[in-house]
Structure formats: structure tokens, C-alpha cells
Write a protein that holds these residues in place. Structure first.
Motif, PDB file in Angstrom:
ATOM      1  N   LEU A 136       0.835  -1.195   0.000  1.00 21.64           N
ATOM      2  CA  LEU A 136       0.000   0.000   0.000  1.00 21.64           C
ATOM      3  C   LEU A 136       0.874   1.251   0.000  1.00 21.64           C
ATOM      4  O   LEU A 136       0.630   2.207  -0.752  1.00 21.64           O
ATOM      5  N   ASN A 137       1.916   1.245   0.830  1.00 29.72           N
ATOM      6  CA  ASN A 137       2.809   2.401   0.912  1.00 29.72           C
ATOM      7  C   ASN A 137       3.617   2.582  -0.368  1.00 29.72           C
ATOM      8  O   ASN A 137       3.818   3.725  -0.815  1.00 29.72           O
ATOM      9  N   PHE A 138       4.087   1.471  -0.963  1.00 30.39           N
ATOM     10  CA  PHE A 138       4.828   1.574  -2.231  1.00 30.39           C
ATOM     11  C   PHE A 138       3.993   2.300  -3.287  1.00 30.39           C
ATOM     12  O   PHE A 138       4.463   3.222  -3.956  1.00 30.39           O
ATOM     13  N   VAL A 139       2.759   1.849  -3.431  1.00 31.09           N
ATOM     14  CA  VAL A 139       1.904   2.390  -4.489  1.00 31.09           C
ATOM     15  C   VAL A 139       1.460   3.813  -4.159  1.00 31.09           C
ATOM     16  O   VAL A 139       1.462   4.704  -5.023  1.00 31.09           O
ATOM     17  N   THR A 140       1.088   4.061  -2.905  1.00 29.55           N
ATOM     18  CA  THR A 140       0.661   5.409  -2.497  1.00 29.55           C
ATOM     19  C   THR A 140       1.776   6.421  -2.741  1.00 29.55           C
ATOM     20  O   THR A 140       1.552   7.492  -3.319  1.00 29.55           O
ATOM     21  N   ASP A 141       2.982   6.095  -2.291  1.00 27.52           N
ATOM     22  CA  ASP A 141       4.115   7.009  -2.445  1.00 27.52           C
ATOM     23  C   ASP A 141       4.420   7.251  -3.921  1.00 27.52           C
ATOM     24  O   ASP A 141       4.709   8.383  -4.332  1.00 27.52           O
ATOM     25  N   TYR A 142       4.343   6.181  -4.721  1.00 25.70           N
ATOM     26  CA  TYR A 142       4.668   6.326  -6.134  1.00 25.70           C
ATOM     27  C   TYR A 142       3.637   7.206  -6.845  1.00 25.70           C
ATOM     28  O   TYR A 142       3.991   8.076  -7.656  1.00 25.70           O
ATOM     29  N   LEU A 143       2.366   7.004  -6.541  1.00 23.00           N
ATOM     30  CA  LEU A 143       1.320   7.792  -7.186  1.00 23.00           C
ATOM     31  C   LEU A 143       1.373   9.261  -6.767  1.00 23.00           C
ATOM     32  O   LEU A 143       1.050  10.163  -7.561  1.00 23.00           O
ATOM     33  N   GLN A 144       1.765   9.516  -5.531  1.00 22.28           N
ATOM     34  CA  GLN A 144       1.896  10.906  -5.093  1.00 22.28           C
ATOM     35  C   GLN A 144       3.014  11.617  -5.856  1.00 22.28           C
ATOM     36  O   GLN A 144       2.878  12.799  -6.205  1.00 22.28           O
ATOM     37  N   ALA A 145       4.093  10.878  -6.139  1.00 18.77           N
ATOM     38  CA  ALA A 145       5.218  11.467  -6.864  1.00 18.77           C
ATOM     39  C   ALA A 145       5.020  11.442  -8.380  1.00 18.77           C
ATOM     40  O   ALA A 145       5.582  12.272  -9.103  1.00 18.77           O
ATOM     41  N   ASN A 146       4.222  10.478  -8.859  1.00 16.90           N
ATOM     42  CA  ASN A 146       4.014  10.289 -10.302  1.00 16.90           C
ATOM     43  C   ASN A 146       2.531  10.050 -10.565  1.00 16.90           C
ATOM     44  O   ASN A 146       2.124   8.920 -10.861  1.00 16.90           O
ATOM     45  N   PRO A 147       1.690  11.083 -10.462  1.00 12.31           N
ATOM     46  CA  PRO A 147       0.235  10.890 -10.535  1.00 12.31           C
ATOM     47  C   PRO A 147      -0.258  10.180 -11.794  1.00 12.31           C
ATOM     48  O   PRO A 147      -1.247   9.451 -11.743  1.00 12.31           O
ATOM     49  N   GLU A 148       0.422  10.364 -12.895  1.00 14.84           N
ATOM     50  CA  GLU A 148      -0.009   9.730 -14.147  1.00 14.84           C
ATOM     51  C   GLU A 148       0.954   8.644 -14.604  1.00 14.84           C
ATOM     52  O   GLU A 148       0.889   8.208 -15.752  1.00 14.84           O
ATOM     53  N   GLY A 149       1.822   8.199 -13.714  1.00 17.22           N
ATOM     54  CA  GLY A 149       2.918   7.344 -14.146  1.00 17.22           C
ATOM     55  C   GLY A 149       2.789   5.881 -13.792  1.00 17.22           C
ATOM     56  O   GLY A 149       3.806   5.183 -13.625  1.00 17.22           O
ATOM     57  N   LEU A 150       1.561   5.372 -13.644  1.00 16.35           N
ATOM     58  CA  LEU A 150       1.393   3.964 -13.293  1.00 16.35           C
ATOM     59  C   LEU A 150       0.181   3.394 -14.022  1.00 16.35           C
ATOM     60  O   LEU A 150      -0.910   3.974 -13.989  1.00 16.35           O
ATOM     61  N   ASP A 151       0.403   2.249 -14.672  1.00 11.99           N
ATOM     62  CA  ASP A 151      -0.679   1.568 -15.395  1.00 11.99           C
ATOM     63  C   ASP A 151      -1.052   0.226 -14.782  1.00 11.99           C
ATOM     64  O   ASP A 151      -2.173  -0.244 -14.950  1.00 11.99           O
ATOM     65  N   GLY A 152      -0.098  -0.419 -14.106  1.00  9.70           N
ATOM     66  CA  GLY A 152      -0.368  -1.733 -13.539  1.00  9.70           C
ATOM     67  C   GLY A 152       0.604  -2.057 -12.425  1.00  9.70           C
ATOM     68  O   GLY A 152       1.671  -1.445 -12.300  1.00  9.70           O
TER      69      GLY A 152
END
Length: 342
Positions: free
Chosen positions: A228-244
Motif C-alpha cells: 500500500l505504501n509503495f503504491v501510495t508514495d509512487y502515485l503521489q510522486a508520479n500521478p499519471e505514471g502507473l498503469d499496472g
């Protein structure tokens, strides 16, 4: 009696194993084997007191799959004639496991059941078992034949990686140029193997690994929070940078899916491995949890009980020492009819 029920339940897995062993086909792999012959000087696997004492262990009791599988083994084992099963567990503390099992050997164990062991960390108990002439039967004990075990029944990591990467491909409409996070746990040899296989397959298909490399959970017992923390932190830093998000086991996959839901996204998809009942519920919702691979460990327990009864009755060891099975992909197309065992 449950042992009667178990004998009647000739499941598809058990039948497949029996058929392949009989034909010595390619989906069952053997190591250097003297496994098919009886243990020298013995006519059965019972102790002098007529009791078949089994020392079962797992360092992964904190995980849903580990707990359910070993609990099922203990229950079914103790329902067999003349069985006495003692379970030793830890939260990935192999010093404790090695010490406990060596003590069990000294106290007269007749056989050992290794549940989800890391072969790299059990050398002391393996050596003690060899010196005492006690066979080790294994469930999910590695990704290749290992002569430390008289048999290891597991699931093919190659097939699991293929199924889950294929599911992400389908969910995202292709992998080329897509940003995919990979979450693994290297201390577990199975998760490590399928995670690295998935990484290779994703890269070969043109996917971009989010963050540049695999994320490593420190402990499967806290994997849900870590993911949960990996994905939350990544999305906060890269809001449009994750597809899967490809995750090596379901508990962590559910954490990743929760992070995506909390971020208000419906265009990022997650795959896992285990097909827990909780996962099936999430898949059925049509949200970020897209697919998982079912590994029916209860069927594996049934088959292992049968092999160990053969040893108890006649000291006969299995004919092959490595049996890889294929998992089943559970996704939106079949989740409505899926009956979880975990």
C-alpha cells in the motif's frame, strides 16, 4: 473419519500426479533418485512404539497460505491411523525452525514435512535428518529438484508468471510502453523466482518498470501495508505514471489495490498469486484487483498425506522427488464460479 474422506477425494490434481508418475512424463521432474526403493533395513516407517511421528514445520505461518496449508496437514495427518503430528512454526525465524526440528529428530521423529521452506536456510535440520535416516517431504520447497527432499510438490513459477503477466497485458490493452510496478520478496525462493520471471517477461514485452527496479517487501506478514505504501508514495510522486502492478502474492496485492482505490483511480490494474477468498471478492467487484493465480494447497496436502502413508506402511519413498503443478488464473471471466480454498 476424515482419512476415509481424503482417500475418496481423488482430486484432479492427485489424478494428474498419479497419471504422470505412472507414465514418467515430462511434467514431473526427477533428481538423482533412489526414491522409489524402500528405505534400507526397514519394512515400514513406524517408530518402535508403532506410532508414525511426523515433525511438520513452516517459517511462513504468518501468511494466509502457510497457516491454512499446515493447519490442514496437521488435521488430516492426525486423523490417519497411527499418526502423531507436531507442528513447529515461526515468523521467518529459521534459527528457531532449525533448532526445533533438530530437537524433534533427537526425540524420535520418523518423518519431516517441510511447509514452504527456503532450502537455503535449513541446512542444519537437513543434515540432522540425513544423519538420522529420516526423510523430508516438502510442500513448495523450491523451483527445481532438490535431493534434500524425497519429494517436493509445488506449483510452476514459469506458468504462474506467464498467467499473471498475460492478465496484465489483457487488462491494460497491451504492455508496450506501460508503466508497471513489480513487488516481490526475495527471501521466499518461490516469490523471488516468479517475480524475476515476471520482470523479464514485462521488459521483453516493452513495459517500463515503475521506479526502475522491483520493490522488495521486507516481510510477507506486513506485505499488505508495505505494498500500500509503495503504491501510495509512487502515485503521489508520479500521478499519471502507473498503469499496472504485478505482485508476487495476494496479501501484498490487496494492499496495492487498496492504494489505487484510495487514490480514486480506476485505470490501474493489479495481479497477485494465491487467489485468496478476499481476493476473489475484490476481483468480482471489477476494481483494480484484476486477477490472481489459484494454487490449491489443500489438494497438495491430500496427495502428500497419501505419499507419507505409503512410507508409513512400507518404508517406500516416492518414485520422483519433484512434482510441479500448474496454477489456475482467476479473473473476471471465471471468478463467479471459483471456490477459494484459502
Amino acid at each position: 473419519m476424515r482419512n476415509t474422506t481424503t482417500r475418496r477425494r481423488l482430486t484432479a490434481t492427485a489424478l494428474a500426479i498419479a497419471a504422470v508418475v505412472a507414465l514418467t512424463g515430462c511434467s514431473v521432474t526427477t533428481g538423482a533418485s533412489s526414491s522409489g526403493s524402500s528405505t534400507e533395513g526397514k519394512t515400514d516407517g513406524l517408530g518402535d512404539d508403532g506410532v508414525f511421528k511426523v515433525a511438520a514445520f513452516t517459517a511462513g505461518y504468518a501468511t494466509p497460505g502457510g497457516k491454512l496449508t499446515l493447519d490442514a496437514f496437521v488435521e488430516e495427518g492426525n486423523d490417519q491411523d497411527n499418526w502423531e503430528v507436531t507442528l513447529y512454526t515461526s515468523a521467518f525465524d529459521y534459527d528457531k525452525i532449525n533448532s526445533d526440528v533438530q530437537t524433534a529428530i533427537q526425540q524420535g521423529a520418523d518423518a519431516i514435512l517441510a511447509g514452504f521452506p527456503d532450502p537455503r536456510q535449513i541446512a542444519p535440520l537437513v543434515q540432522a535428518a540425513k544423519e538420522a535416516g529420516i526423510p523430508i517431504f516438502s510442500i513448495d520447497g523450491g523451483v527445481e529438484p532438490n535431493d534434500d527432499f524425497v519429494v517436493d510438490i509445488t506449483f510452476s513459477q514459469e506458468v504462474t508468471a506467464d498467467l499473471t503477466v498475460g492478465a496484465l497485458d489483457e487488462a491494460m490493452g497491451g504492455l508496450e510502453g506501460k508503466n508497471v510496478m513489480v513487488i516481490g520478496h526475495d527471501p521466499h525462493v518461490g516469490i523471488q523466482t516468479r517475480s524475476n520471471l515476471a520482470m523479464d517477461k514485462l521488459k521483453e514485452a516493452g513495459a517500463v518498470i515503475a521506479g526502475g527496479d522491483m520493490k522488495q517487501a521486507l516481510d510477507p506478514g506486513t506485505g499488505r501495508t508495505e505494498a500500500l505504501n509503495f503504491v501510495t508514495d509512487y502515485l503521489q510522486a508520479n500521478p499519471e505514471g502507473l498503469d499496472g502492478v504485478w505482485v508476487g502474492w495476494d496479501d501484498a496485492a490487496l494492499g496495492a489495490a487498496r492504494a489505487i482505490t484510495e487514490a480514486g483511480r480506476d485505470d490501474i490494474f493489479v495481479t497477485g498469486v494465491d487467489a485468496l477468498g478476499e481476493t476473489a471478492i475484490e476481483i468480482a467487484k471489477g476494481g483494480p484487483m484484476y486477477a490472481s493465480v489459484a494454487q490449491d494447497w489443500i489438494k497438495v496436502v491430500d496427495e502428500m498425506i497419501g505419499l507419507m502413508n505409503d512410507y508409513r506402511d512400507s518404508a517406500k519413498l516416492p518414485d520422483v522427488n519433484y512434482i510441479p503443478l500448474d496454477g489456475q488464473l482467476i479473473d473476471r471471466s471465471n471468478v463467479a464460479t471459483y471456490e477459494p480454498t484459502l
